[in-house]
Every structure is written in C-alpha cells, then in structure tokens.
Design an enzyme around this catalytic site. Sequence first.
Site, PDB file in Angstrom:
ATOM      1  CG  HIS A 191      -2.627  -1.112   0.940  1.00 24.53           C
ATOM      2  ND1 HIS A 191      -2.756  -0.629  -0.020  1.00 24.53           N
ATOM      3  CD2 HIS A 191      -2.323  -2.263   1.779  1.00 24.53           C
ATOM      4  CE1 HIS A 191      -3.711  -1.985  -0.013  1.00 24.53           C
ATOM      5  NE2 HIS A 191      -3.768  -2.901   0.999  1.00 24.53           N
ATOM      6  CD  GLU A 433     -10.218  -8.936  -5.230  1.00 25.44           C
ATOM      7  OE1 GLU A 433      -8.782  -7.969  -4.946  1.00 25.44           O
ATOM      8  OE2 GLU A 433     -11.028  -8.420  -5.223  1.00 25.44           O
ATOM      9  CG  ASP A 457      -5.085  -8.913  -3.267  1.00 20.33           C
ATOM     10  OD1 ASP A 457      -4.641  -9.315  -2.145  1.00 20.33           O
ATOM     11  OD2 ASP A 457      -6.339  -8.647  -2.366  1.00 20.33           O
ATOM     12  CB  CYS A 504      -7.896  -1.804 -10.982  1.00 23.20           C
ATOM     13  SG  CYS A 504      -8.503  -3.324 -10.177  1.00 23.20           S
TER      14      CYS A 504
END
Length: 572
Positions: A191, A433, A457, A504
């Site tokens: 992140h 995912e 993921d 994405c």
Amino acid sequence: MTKVLKGIAASDGIAAAKAYMLVEPDLSFDQVNVEDTAAEVARLDDALAKATADLEMIKKKAAENLGEEEAEVFEAHLTILADPELVGQIKDAITNEKVNAEAALKNVTDMFISMFEAMTDNKYMQERAADIRDVTKRVLSHLLGVTLPSPALIDEEVVIVAHDLTPSDTAQLDRNFVKGFITDIGGRTSHSAIMSRTLEIAAIVGSGNATSEISEGDMVIIDGIEGDALVNPSDEELASYKAKAEEFAAQKAEWKLLKDAKSVTADGKEVILGANIGTPEDVEGANDNGAEAVGLFRSEFLYMNSAELPTEEEQFQAYKKAVEGMNGKQVVVRTMDIGGDKNLPYLPLPEEENPFLGYRAIRISLDRQDIFRTQLRALLRASNYGRLAIMFPMIATVSEFKQAKAIFEEEKAKLVAEGVAVSDDIEVGMMMEIPAAAMIADKLAKYADFFSIGTNDLIGYSMAADRGNERVSYLYQPYNPSILRIIKRVIDASHAEGKWTGMCGEMAGDQTAVPLLAGMGLDEFSMSATSILKTRSLMKKLDTAKMKELADKALDSETSEEVEALVAEYTK
C-alpha cells in the site's frame, strides 16, 4: 563516505532532501517515588500544554490537507487533554501516591482505556479508548523529552524514512514537502508503494535496513527509478543525480505531449488507460496525466480517513465530486474493501489467524448490510452526475455476486420510489482476484457487466505467497505462465458474453506486462496516474497481431524468466 542502500524501485523519480525518521520512539520508563509532587504536577502541566500545541497544529494541517471533517478526530484528542476529570485524577495520583508524572499518567489512562473497551454495547465509548491511547502517547513523549513523529507537521522538504508506511501515515503526507520515502519492508504492490505513485513522489521500499542505516537529518538521495538510496552523498554525486532528475523531467515532458491523445496501438486498436484513485482529490492528478477513465476508486479510503463510518451524504458528496471531475468519463468505484491489512479503529473486526483469507471486503458488506446499503445509496445518487460504475471486491462465488447485485437493485428501486434521480446506465461488475472465481469466469460473465482483474491479490492467492513477506517475495511473479493463463481465461470469458475486462492491479502499468496484456486482448488498463503517459507512449509502439503471437508463446512457456526474455525480444 557515501552509504548506498538497495531496495525496490516503487515510484519513478529522483529526490534529494534531509531524512525525517518516521519511527516509533522508545517510550518506556520506570515508576519512581517522588518527594516534590508540586514539581511533578508542573512537569505534567508543561507536557499537557506542549501536547495541546502539537494537536492544534496537526488539526490545522489536517484540515488544510485532508478537509475539516477528517481533522475532527484531533478535536476529540484536544477535548481529552482538557478533560478536568481525567487530568484531575492524574494529578491526584501524583500527589497522593507520590509517583512520577509518567507513572501517574499511564496508570490513570490505562484504567480509563480498560473501562471504555469494556463497554461492548456502546460503540462510541469503545472508540474513545483508542483516542485516549493516542493522547497518552503524545503527553508521555513530552514528559520523556522524546520526539513523536507527526507527518502532518512537516514544513520543510524531507525524505521520509520508515519501517513501513500505513495508509493513515500516507494520508498525512504533504507532497509539497515530502519529496520521497524509503522503507525497510514492502514490495511494488504494498500500500505504501501504491500511495507513493498516487502522490507522485519518488519511493524505494523493501530496503531491509533504512531505519538503522539512516539518521535524522542525514542528506538522502532517493532514486525511485533504479531503487538506490545514497546517504550523505558527495557534491559530485548530488550533481550527478540532479542531472539524472533533469533527464527524467525531460522524458516526462515528452510523455506529457500525449496527454490528450487517444490510447491507440501501432496497428490502430484503441484501448482505455485509466487511473487508480483513493480520494476525489486524486481526480485532478488523473486528468493531468491524461486518464481516459477512473478504473478503480478505492472507496475504503473514505472510511479510513474518517473518525467514524462516513454517512450517506458524506459519501454521496465524495462520489459526486469524482464523477463530475472526470467530465463524462467512466468512474469505477470499488465498494468498501476493508479487512486484511486495512482495518478501521471504529469497526472492530474479529481476531483471525489469516485475515487475508477471512472476514473482509464483500464478506463484510454482505454481513453488515447496514453499511453496504448506505454506500450503495450514496453511489446510486451520485450516478446522476456522471458516468459511474460499481464493482464488488473479493467475489468468490456466483451466489455472492447475485446477492450483492440484488441488494443494489433493491436500493435502486427504493430511491426511484422516493423520486430520487438515479442513472439507468450503471454498469455493475466485480473484481476478479480469487482463483476460484477465475475458474468460473464464464458463469460469472453471464451476470456481471464487466470484470476488473486485481492482480495484486490474484497473484498472491494463486502462488500462495504473501506479497509483504520478504522470504517468499520471489514467488510474486506477475509474468508466471500460470498467472497469464488465469488472466487470459478471464478476458476470453468476458468477451464470449460481449462484456469487457479491465485490470486495476499494479500489473496494468508494468511496462513488461503491457505488451502481453495487449496481446491477450485486455480492454482497459487502470494504473497509478503517473504511469499513464509512459504506458500510452509504449502502446503506440505495439502491434497487436505481433503481441498476440508474443502472448501465445508466453502462455506456452514454463517460467517467468522465459516470458521476460520473450517480451524483450518482441519489443526491442
């Protein structure tokens, strides 16, 4: 002598500035008996005054950078500092028990924290426990004469040095002053790395030892292109990197000429290059970088940047601002993706052995329908102001998708019945995912309007490897033929039903992956805004027929290394 640290290049750019150590200080102390209790009370009053001044400044900065609502959490902290009952009990403990201010502060606040945490039937009071804990840490730091890092108070150009950066840390960073950062841990899909690209600041992650090798105030060069950090560089090295920064700036200026161009391959095939955003304010960066859509609006940041669950009206205003800001281009909003490593202090989640495989994302939404329905109503209302699409994260089964879609339809019907304007053209899709979902992509494609592949993921789950674990990071292989086959399966399944597939995850802007994805027929590539123009430049050089041949060979390969060699050969 210059010290060179190696890490993972997480965000393009060159930065040089003094180090700001964002590390938790040692706040340990011994309880001791004191004779001069008046002096200890005076020490406490001084620490309270300094903590109050800190919080006033942090609140002011947070209001400027994040907005008035987000700054309200610091008002709650100021209220605690001024609470006569709390402060009175601490002073009484010093006077009556003849203990040092540190011990009195800790003993009294621990009692309040335990009391509030025990109020399981009153969520508001439970939340106050976390506020008291934060305030205690700040006052204690002043009593001990230790500096507590406060990213929101940075007012000069710096390079952040941290073990890791949490989403809440990055939310406080002002890119006018924070020129780059380096962390001990993390990878390109962590992140902190993703946020560095959103903030458009140079970053290196996974250095292993930055916090132990760099000291407060050291001059540090961050090379986010190569993944090198130079600590206390020579004048010659500074000059060399200044030239490299100018070179990179010239390259960016060349890419900038493509801002208003369509994303078209060499043989004329048009694709969509979108931006991943976390807040409505990020729309400006998306437009500045020529985004043709927002392929991922991470709505969880609205929850993470709030002191409590955001209301329907607060969410509506945020989504409305985003769709209006994109001027008719599609904005795909992912519903709340909380859980795993994204937790909310005001929404306690159960302790789990493996939270990444547990209660998170759509699983929370389907369980806590009060939260889910509030978000869907806000999204539906905002759909009247632009081109909005919705996607559900962590869908594993057809039943989950159908249940989520049914709740969406119920809330839409209610709003229409209330006379609220709602778009009739909202696409409802899902994140792809989970490998199990990819295996039934043909079934899911009958119900979903689109797929968006979340490779961060998907790769982790497929390879059974935690992307944040340095010991198994070698298994995070976006070019592995197994991953490419899953992606191809999903794209083909959507096309067979006349639907589209986007991506994405960070792989969408990976310059090695883009030729492969173009060859597999991916329709939309959504990435950090700063990667869009570079990717558009690359796309103009790709022939899709040739890339299809490349993709077919890659799918038939055995290793990631073979695939990388193939890409190098086909794109030279």
